[in-house]
Each structure stands twice: as C-alpha cells, then as structure tokens.
Write a protein that holds these residues in place. Sequence first.
Motif, PDB file in Angstrom:
ATOM      1  N   SER A 130      -9.798  -5.225  18.143  1.00 24.48           N
ATOM      2  CA  SER A 130     -11.025  -6.019  18.224  1.00 24.48           C
ATOM      3  C   SER A 130     -10.657  -7.477  18.468  1.00 24.48           C
ATOM      4  O   SER A 130      -9.502  -7.892  18.287  1.00 24.48           O
ATOM      5  CB  SER A 130     -11.812  -5.894  16.919  1.00 24.48           C
ATOM      6  N   ALA A 131     -11.651  -8.274  18.856  1.00 26.98           N
ATOM      7  CA  ALA A 131     -11.399  -9.685  19.159  1.00 26.98           C
ATOM      8  C   ALA A 131     -10.862 -10.435  17.943  1.00 26.98           C
ATOM      9  O   ALA A 131      -9.947 -11.255  18.059  1.00 26.98           O
ATOM     10  CB  ALA A 131     -12.689 -10.349  19.654  1.00 26.98           C
ATOM     11  N   GLU A 132     -11.400 -10.158  16.746  1.00 25.25           N
ATOM     12  CA  GLU A 132     -10.945 -10.884  15.553  1.00 25.25           C
ATOM     13  C   GLU A 132      -9.521 -10.497  15.180  1.00 25.25           C
ATOM     14  O   GLU A 132      -8.760 -11.327  14.664  1.00 25.25           O
ATOM     15  CB  GLU A 132     -11.895 -10.640  14.384  1.00 25.25           C
ATOM     16  N   HIS A 133      -9.138  -9.253  15.438  1.00 27.92           N
ATOM     17  CA  HIS A 133      -7.759  -8.841  15.162  1.00 27.92           C
ATOM     18  C   HIS A 133      -6.791  -9.411  16.193  1.00 27.92           C
ATOM     19  O   HIS A 133      -5.674  -9.801  15.851  1.00 27.92           O
ATOM     20  CB  HIS A 133      -7.670  -7.316  15.116  1.00 27.92           C
ATOM     21  N   ARG A 134      -7.209  -9.452  17.457  1.00 26.79           N
ATOM     22  CA  ARG A 134      -6.356 -10.057  18.487  1.00 26.79           C
ATOM     23  C   ARG A 134      -6.124 -11.529  18.174  1.00 26.79           C
ATOM     24  O   ARG A 134      -5.043 -12.073  18.412  1.00 26.79           O
ATOM     25  CB  ARG A 134      -7.000  -9.918  19.871  1.00 26.79           C
ATOM     26  N   LEU A 156     -10.442 -19.185   7.911  1.00 22.22           N
ATOM     27  CA  LEU A 156     -10.415 -17.956   7.120  1.00 22.22           C
ATOM     28  C   LEU A 156      -9.598 -18.195   5.856  1.00 22.22           C
ATOM     29  O   LEU A 156      -8.916 -19.214   5.733  1.00 22.22           O
ATOM     30  CB  LEU A 156      -9.783 -16.806   7.928  1.00 22.22           C
ATOM     31  N   THR A 157      -9.644 -17.248   4.940  1.00 22.71           N
ATOM     32  CA  THR A 157      -8.748 -17.308   3.791  1.00 22.71           C
ATOM     33  C   THR A 157      -7.422 -16.650   4.163  1.00 22.71           C
ATOM     34  O   THR A 157      -7.353 -15.848   5.107  1.00 22.71           O
ATOM     35  CB  THR A 157      -9.349 -16.572   2.581  1.00 22.71           C
ATOM     36  N   VAL A 158      -6.378 -16.990   3.418  1.00 23.07           N
ATOM     37  CA  VAL A 158      -5.069 -16.384   3.680  1.00 23.07           C
ATOM     38  C   VAL A 158      -5.136 -14.874   3.489  1.00 23.07           C
ATOM     39  O   VAL A 158      -4.547 -14.110   4.254  1.00 23.07           O
ATOM     40  CB  VAL A 158      -3.997 -17.008   2.760  1.00 23.07           C
ATOM     41  N   GLU A 159      -5.862 -14.418   2.489  1.00 20.70           N
ATOM     42  CA  GLU A 159      -5.978 -12.982   2.242  1.00 20.70           C
ATOM     43  C   GLU A 159      -6.692 -12.274   3.383  1.00 20.70           C
ATOM     44  O   GLU A 159      -6.351 -11.143   3.744  1.00 20.70           O
ATOM     45  CB  GLU A 159      -6.711 -12.730   0.918  1.00 20.70           C
ATOM     46  N   THR A 160      -7.696 -12.928   3.971  1.00 30.42           N
ATOM     47  CA  THR A 160      -8.372 -12.342   5.127  1.00 30.42           C
ATOM     48  C   THR A 160      -7.417 -12.211   6.306  1.00 30.42           C
ATOM     49  O   THR A 160      -7.403 -11.192   7.011  1.00 30.42           O
ATOM     50  CB  THR A 160      -9.589 -13.202   5.536  1.00 30.42           C
ATOM     51  N   VAL A 161      -6.589 -13.241   6.515  1.00 32.62           N
ATOM     52  CA  VAL A 161      -5.597 -13.186   7.593  1.00 32.62           C
ATOM     53  C   VAL A 161      -4.625 -12.035   7.356  1.00 32.62           C
ATOM     54  O   VAL A 161      -4.323 -11.249   8.269  1.00 32.62           O
ATOM     55  CB  VAL A 161      -4.837 -14.524   7.694  1.00 32.62           C
ATOM     56  N   ARG A 162      -4.120 -11.923   6.136  1.00 33.52           N
ATOM     57  CA  ARG A 162      -3.191 -10.829   5.818  1.00 33.52           C
ATOM     58  C   ARG A 162      -3.848  -9.465   6.041  1.00 33.52           C
ATOM     59  O   ARG A 162      -3.237  -8.549   6.592  1.00 33.52           O
ATOM     60  CB  ARG A 162      -2.729 -10.933   4.362  1.00 33.52           C
ATOM     61  N   GLY A 163      -5.104  -9.335   5.616  1.00 33.54           N
ATOM     62  CA  GLY A 163      -5.798  -8.065   5.772  1.00 33.54           C
ATOM     63  C   GLY A 163      -6.005  -7.695   7.229  1.00 33.54           C
ATOM     64  O   GLY A 163      -5.791  -6.535   7.626  1.00 33.54           O
ATOM     65  N   ARG A 164      -6.400  -8.671   8.034  1.00 29.62           N
ATOM     66  CA  ARG A 164      -6.612  -8.390   9.452  1.00 29.62           C
ATOM     67  C   ARG A 164      -5.304  -8.057  10.158  1.00 29.62           C
ATOM     68  O   ARG A 164      -5.262  -7.184  11.030  1.00 29.62           O
ATOM     69  CB  ARG A 164      -7.292  -9.580  10.125  1.00 29.62           C
ATOM     70  N   LEU A 165      -4.233  -8.754   9.787  1.00 28.64           N
ATOM     71  CA  LEU A 165      -2.929  -8.452  10.373  1.00 28.64           C
ATOM     72  C   LEU A 165      -2.480  -7.048   9.997  1.00 28.64           C
ATOM     73  O   LEU A 165      -1.932  -6.308  10.829  1.00 28.64           O
ATOM     74  CB  LEU A 165      -1.891  -9.486   9.915  1.00 28.64           C
ATOM     75  N   ARG A 166      -2.723  -6.661   8.753  1.00 31.16           N
ATOM     76  CA  ARG A 166      -2.316  -5.328   8.302  1.00 31.16           C
ATOM     77  C   ARG A 166      -3.074  -4.235   9.068  1.00 31.16           C
ATOM     78  O   ARG A 166      -2.477  -3.269   9.542  1.00 31.16           O
ATOM     79  CB  ARG A 166      -2.560  -5.202   6.797  1.00 31.16           C
ATOM     80  N   ARG A 167      -4.387  -4.417   9.219  1.00 28.74           N
ATOM     81  CA  ARG A 167      -5.172  -3.419   9.943  1.00 28.74           C
ATOM     82  C   ARG A 167      -4.811  -3.396  11.430  1.00 28.74           C
ATOM     83  O   ARG A 167      -4.797  -2.338  12.057  1.00 28.74           O
ATOM     84  CB  ARG A 167      -6.663  -3.716   9.758  1.00 28.74           C
TER      85      ARG A 167
END
Length: 461
Positions: A130-134, A156-167
């Motif tokens: 998705s665009a947000e993950h890219r 974003l929050t750091v946790e949101t960044v980590r979560g999106r990177l993981r997914r």
Amino acid sequence: MISRGVFVEQIEDSALIAQILDGDRKAFAILVQRYSRYVYAQIARSIRLVDDVEDLVQIVFIKVYENLHQLRKPDRFRPWLHSIIRNAVNSHHRRRAVQLRLEETFYPEPATHAEEEIKHVVRAALHVLSAEHRQVIAHHYFKGYSYAETADLLNLTVETVRGRLRRARLKLKGELHKMSDIQMQTTELDRADMDALKKVIGFVSDDEKRPILQGVCLDTGGRATATNGHIMIIRTLKSLSELAAPIVIGPWSDIQLPEHATLKIAETTAEIQSNGTTLQVPLIEGPYVKYEQVIPQETPTMRVFLSSTLLSHALNLLQDFMEARHPESDMWQYRPRVDLHLSPLTQTITFLTSRDTGYTREDNGKFQYLHDAKDDDSPGGVADWIFQVPLNAKFETPSEDTLRFAVNFAYLKQILHALDFEDSDEITMEFREQGKAIILRTPLNSEWLALLMPLRLKSKD
C-alpha cells in the motif's frame, strides 16, 4: 525438479543449487528453509534490533537468489553464503552512519554495488504494498532515515513506523519467489513532465568527485530533485506519482531530451524512448542526499510576496549591470552577485549591485571582498557607481527591522525559471538567519520549491 519420495534432508546443497539454476523455485524455498536459522544467528551476533536482523535475513537470501549463478563450486555454498552475510552486515553498519551536518548531508558516502542490486530487486516488489507501507519503506531503507527520523518526517509515532515496516516486510516476503520475473518499470512522460525534468536537470552538479550530485533523484510521489550543493530544486512529475522507491539517474551531460518520451527503469540504467530513438542514462549507485532534512522547518524570520511581472522586469534591468559591467582581472574574480535589502517598514525589497559588488579573491588563505581591500584598484573602472531596483512587496514578519542578504544572480534567475514563475502571478521568498537557505515557492504547486544558499556578506556589513 525435486522428485516425490525424496527426503528434503537427503538432498545435497549442490543438487538444490542445480535445480534452482534450472528455474525450480521450490528448490530455492528448501534452501531458504535449510539455512534460515543459520543466517539469522550469524547476523544476530552483531545486530541487536530484531527488525534489522529480519531485514538482513531477507536481503541475504535475495542476494543469494540474484547471484547463485556466479557460484563456481556448489559444494562450497556455505562459505559463499557466509561471505554474503558478512558483506550484508558490513553494509548495514555503513548505512546506519547518520550524516547530520549540512555539508555531509550534501555529500554522502556512496552505497556498495551489492546494496544497489538488492534495492533494485526490492524496488520492483514494492508495488505489492500500500502507499503508506511504501512510504515508510522508502524513507527507512532507501533514504537511510532512522525510525525516529522517519516518524518525524511522516508525522507518525515510532511504534507506528515499526508496525508498518513489519507488515510491509511480511508482504514482501511473499514476493521472494517472484523475483526472477521482475520487469522494467515503464512510465509515459508527457510534455509537461519532460519540461519539468529538463529544468531540474539544470541543477545537477558537474563535480566528478561527487557523482551522486550529478544525478536527478526521482522520489516517491513523483518528486524530482537535483542540487549542486548551492541551489536545490524540487518539482513533481505527475507521471511518476506511483513510483515505489527513489532512484538517482545521471549524469546528464550531452543528453538532449525529447518533448515527450517513455521512461523505462532497469537494474543499472534508465531508458528514454521517443520516436524510435533510445537514450540510455545510468542509475547512480548510492543514497541521494537527505534533502528533507536540508529544508528548514522553523517559521521564517521574514516571508516576502512579490509580483512575478515586476520581478521579471527588475531582473532584466539588473542583467545589464552584471558581467557586462564587471570585467575580470588578474587579481579579482567576479561572480554575479546581487544584494537584497528587505524593508518591512517601507514594504519594499531592493535589488542592488555596484561597481565593486561580486569581486572576490583569496588573500593569504582568507576570503576577501573588493569592498574590504586596502587598495583602491577596481577592475570595474575609476568611476564608482551603484544600480538598484526597489520593488513593492507584501511582508509577513513580526519585526520592522531591515534585513540584508546577498545571492548569486545567475542562480536566482535559474531558480525562478525552473519554478515557471513566468506562468504565475506571485513568487514567495522565505528568509531566515544568515547562513540558512532562502526558500522560493510558487502558487502553481505547493510541492514545488527551491533552496538558494545566500552568499557571505562583506565583513563590514
């Protein structure tokens, strides 16, 4: 192909490799399963963060997949794999070295060839995201920003960044077996995008010692960026709005671009095709400058709104008082400089030059202006003169103090042309403290902007 009834554990590495080279993807999956724990353990010895370890595991197996045909002795696969792990870990450490100073931001260290090969593979697979993950993938892996920097830039929050990177990594993992089917990314560039690209190319550096600055960065969202270290331009190309990850294309010397073309991005080159003719431009290895960090984020000290028509007239008048009125000499070097006097009290911005403005030299290792020289010998002639053009302007500033800046006149004209200021009614200039970049914007597009580094004022200023 792997036959039924054969236990996976009984298959030698060399046999698996032979099957993989014949196109058997199942054999590659077996190889990955066999060595996943080994690769993870080796990387974890020197990398602490679990997310980074998992990233490198994927990178290592992508590297294996891309280069397995180069392994001359299949029975030596394990030592060969270990060398790939070692190189991946070393590249990771180099990539994590954050450049914080402005000079270092403009001149980063180039990435290794191995990193660029990996990036090409991942870049093609990013289209499944998705665009947000890219977006987080591009900022963290391709541009080299840390989790915190990525979070700050994307709000974003750091946790949101980590979560999106993981997914995103989990999604990319499913694309691993499709890597052999990667095709060129193809985009049609219309007349407007080609015109914008030509103008951006005008900002690249010709310094061979800094090859990354000889290229144009095509970034996510269709942004096209170029800088020579003194000026920087950002334009958007609508045709590239879906670009998944940044690439740097160049150098552009002696390349004449058509009015419209098809852009094809391969592993090491970009092809520009038009009317049966194909131009090949290399992709430059290494991360581009972190231009988002160069753009000042604090509120400007002064924001000035100028009529484009009046500004164009002023620049035309000033042009006759630049090189034509400033001959070179053996002692003094001239560069086209114009001084700006910003007066909120009178609501005017004055563009000024004089007989001695722009002359500089090195004196005993020190930078010196002709204004500060003890001698009175001016290359501009005996009679002193001053030429100035005052323009009415609108000001946004909490102070009525007059500010003074000096800029390269040629750079200023180039920036205004690149921002298509002829097609707009107004140009906005943002000023901060001395030494900070001046930002120019146009109402034509909120994402377009240019940065202009001011020149040093003479010492008695």
